[in-house]
Design an enzyme around this catalytic site. Structure first.
Site, PDB file in Angstrom:
ATOM      1  N   GLU A 164     -79.902 -25.872 -61.951  1.00  0.00           N
ATOM      2  CA  GLU A 164     -79.100 -26.625 -61.534  1.00  0.00           C
ATOM      3  C   GLU A 164     -78.546 -26.320 -60.079  1.00  0.00           C
ATOM      4  O   GLU A 164     -77.597 -25.490 -59.987  1.00  0.00           O
ATOM      5  CB  GLU A 164     -78.294 -26.815 -62.166  1.00  0.00           C
ATOM      6  N   ARG A 208     -68.210 -26.040 -65.065  1.00  0.00           N
ATOM      7  CA  ARG A 208     -67.249 -25.071 -66.037  1.00  0.00           C
ATOM      8  C   ARG A 208     -66.234 -25.851 -64.631  1.00  0.00           C
ATOM      9  O   ARG A 208     -66.625 -25.456 -63.963  1.00  0.00           O
ATOM     10  CB  ARG A 208     -67.342 -24.511 -66.591  1.00  0.00           C
ATOM     11  N   HIS A 246     -69.628 -29.948 -67.895  1.00  0.00           N
ATOM     12  CA  HIS A 246     -70.453 -31.069 -66.996  1.00  0.00           C
ATOM     13  C   HIS A 246     -69.803 -32.243 -67.153  1.00  0.00           C
ATOM     14  O   HIS A 246     -70.177 -33.693 -68.136  1.00  0.00           O
ATOM     15  CB  HIS A 246     -71.288 -31.476 -68.563  1.00  0.00           C
ATOM     16  N   ASP A 304     -77.246 -17.666 -67.405  1.00  0.00           N
ATOM     17  CA  ASP A 304     -76.269 -18.975 -67.851  1.00  0.00           C
ATOM     18  C   ASP A 304     -75.208 -18.832 -66.985  1.00  0.00           C
ATOM     19  O   ASP A 304     -74.149 -18.916 -66.764  1.00  0.00           O
ATOM     20  CB  ASP A 304     -75.732 -19.545 -68.655  1.00  0.00           C
ATOM     21  N   HIS A 306     -79.822 -32.243 -64.457  1.00  0.00           N
ATOM     22  CA  HIS A 306     -79.885 -30.955 -65.977  1.00  0.00           C
ATOM     23  C   HIS A 306     -81.460 -31.132 -66.753  1.00  0.00           C
ATOM     24  O   HIS A 306     -81.281 -30.843 -68.243  1.00  0.00           O
ATOM     25  CB  HIS A 306     -78.615 -30.899 -66.971  1.00  0.00           C
TER      26      HIS A 306
HETATM   27  C1  GLA Z   1     -75.099 -25.680 -69.115  1.00  0.00           C
HETATM   28  C2  GLA Z   1     -74.119 -23.754 -69.693  1.00  0.00           C
HETATM   29  C3  GLA Z   1     -75.044 -23.825 -70.107  1.00  0.00           C
HETATM   30  C4  GLA Z   1     -74.631 -25.072 -71.182  1.00  0.00           C
HETATM   31  C5  GLA Z   1     -75.973 -26.000 -71.200  1.00  0.00           C
HETATM   32  C6  GLA Z   1     -76.335 -27.123 -72.024  1.00  0.00           C
HETATM   33  O1  GLA Z   1     -76.465 -25.230 -68.200  1.00  0.00           O
HETATM   34  O2  GLA Z   1     -74.071 -23.843 -67.848  1.00  0.00           O
HETATM   35  O3  GLA Z   1     -74.051 -22.753 -70.743  1.00  0.00           O
HETATM   36  O4  GLA Z   1     -73.489 -25.911 -71.916  1.00  0.00           O
HETATM   37  O5  GLA Z   1     -75.624 -26.061 -69.442  1.00  0.00           O
HETATM   38  O6  GLA Z   1     -76.505 -26.491 -73.068  1.00  0.00           O
END
Ligand code: GLA
Length: 383
Positions: A347, A111, A136, A281, A210
């Site tokens: 990631e 982000r 992304h 996350d 990803h």
């Molecule tokens: C990343 C983001 C998540 C989500 C996924 C896709 O991992 O950090 O919040 O957006 O991609 O669903």
């Protein structure tokens, strides 16, 4: 004593040899890379899928749409192979409803707050495709681009070299960017991803992959055991933008320094786990003595099959996403319905929103410099 004629002996031994040789040969796999068609985009562009196989029978499928890993068949402790990657059987699935199943993500993975960043005093504005933020690479990031692909036989395996040219201004990012991503499957059961990029104007770059992994090949991942080699993580606000703090994992649900089930504390009443739609996350700050060195980032073990996945990377951060947004609305490969926590995504990357946090490692790439990152996924087993 009866004498056996020599020719009978020769015949018998030759027959035994041939049967044994053929029997063994069935199990000796060759290192190969093959190309097939995987369908057509609405604009008529043909998409190919490449099957990479190593001599131990590990098989990866990678397509040139988004450079996505479509499947990975790896053995368990008894030599039984299963596909440990989420995705679709056909290209159409990837075009329809796709929460980034397997692709290369860029120009900026993760982000950027309010889609804004500044370089040399100039403010750049990017698409807001994740609530108030940019995610992304925007509306049509590298995951939705067609990459040029060249298969290669290399010393200890096979490789697929992908190239994409991202032009100045694409998705709001400055600078013509030439990106190369090479996937190599080695005979040591490693998937190695080497990324590189050059630009003609100062820009920002953060590339990752990803892939959604599930080492059991089905069900949820809550009993799969995770180790993350990090003493700190970057806590987020309610829109998943880092606050800027590098917080110790000690005494929090984010402490994966010792391997433990992913589900151990995933439902704990911690605001950090609520902001994220119930689960992980977040970005972990990887322990590294030398910045940019290739070190162990994480290890995941599936206790029943004995499958183990290790991730090694040159990157400073690791986003661990526990599939929180999967909600049973997607039916993927072989009719499998993907539910919340049915996969983990690891990631390897720079920290989210780095352009707006001077205390985070820089993501700026200037003309004359070369962006590089290497991440290795090692497939292993334990008894
Ligand atoms: C990343 C983001 C998540 C989500 C996924 C896709 O991992 O950090 O919040 O957006 O991609 O669903």
């Amino acid at each position: 004593m009866n004498k056996v004629p020599v020719f009978v002996l020769i015949f018998t031994f030759s027959a035994i040899f041939l049967v044994t040789y053929e029997g063994c040969n069935k199990y000796v796999k060759k290192t190969t890379i093959e190309k097939e068609s995987f369908g057509t985009l609405p604009n008529g562009k043909k998409i190919d899928i490449y099957t990479l196989q190593n001599k131990n029978g590990i098989e990866l499928k990678i397509m040139n749409y988004g450079g996505a890993i479509v499947s990975a068949r790896v053995p368990d402790k008894n030599g039984n192979f299963a596909d440990v990657v989420l995705g679709y059987d056909s290209l159409q699935g990837y075009l329809k409803d796709n929460p980034y199943f397997g692709p290369i993500v860029g120009r900026y993975a993760n982000r950027i707050a309010k889609g804004k960043f500044a370089l040399k005093g100039k403010v750049y504005t990017l698409a807001l495709n994740d609530g108030p933020n940019h995610l992304h690479g925007g509306m049509k990031g590298f995951d939705k681009r067609v990459w040029d692909a060249v298969p290669e036989k290399v010393k200890n395996g096979v490789a697929l070299k992908l190239h994409y040219f991202s032009k100045d201004g694409e998705e709001g990012y400055p600078g013509d960017l030439n990106v190369t991503v090479t996937y190599t499957l080695t005979n040591n059961n490693e998937l190695r991803i080497d990324y590189s990029a050059t630009t003609d104007k100062p820009t920002i770059v953060n590339l990752t992959n990803h892939t959604y992994w599930n080492l059991a090949g089905k069900g949820d991942i809550l009993n799969q055991e995770m180790m993350i080699n990090a003493d700190k993580f970057t806590p987020v606000d309610s829109t998943l933008i880092p606050t800027g703090e590098l917080k110790s994992v000690r005494g929090t649900p984010f402490d994966f320094r010792k391997s433990r089930p992913i589900g151990d504390q995933i439902n704990e009443d911690d605001p950090q786990l609520v902001y994220t739609h119930g689960g992980y996350d977040h970005n972990w700050v990887l322990n590294k003595n030398v910045p940019g060195s290739l070190t162990l980032a994480a290890r995941v073990t599936e206790p029943i099959s004995g499958r183990v996945l290790e991730i090694w990377t040159t990157e400073p951060g690791l986003q661990f996403y526990s599939g929180n947004f999967l909600d049973g609305s997607i039916t993927g490969k072989n009719g499998q319905v993907y539910r919340k926590h049915d996969a983990f995504v690891l990631e390897a990357q720079h920290f989210p929103d780095s352009p707006n946090h001077p205390n985070f490692p820089s993501v700026v790439l200037k003309p004359g410099e070369k962006y590089t990152q290497t991440t290795i996924y090692k497939f292993k087993t334990v008894q």
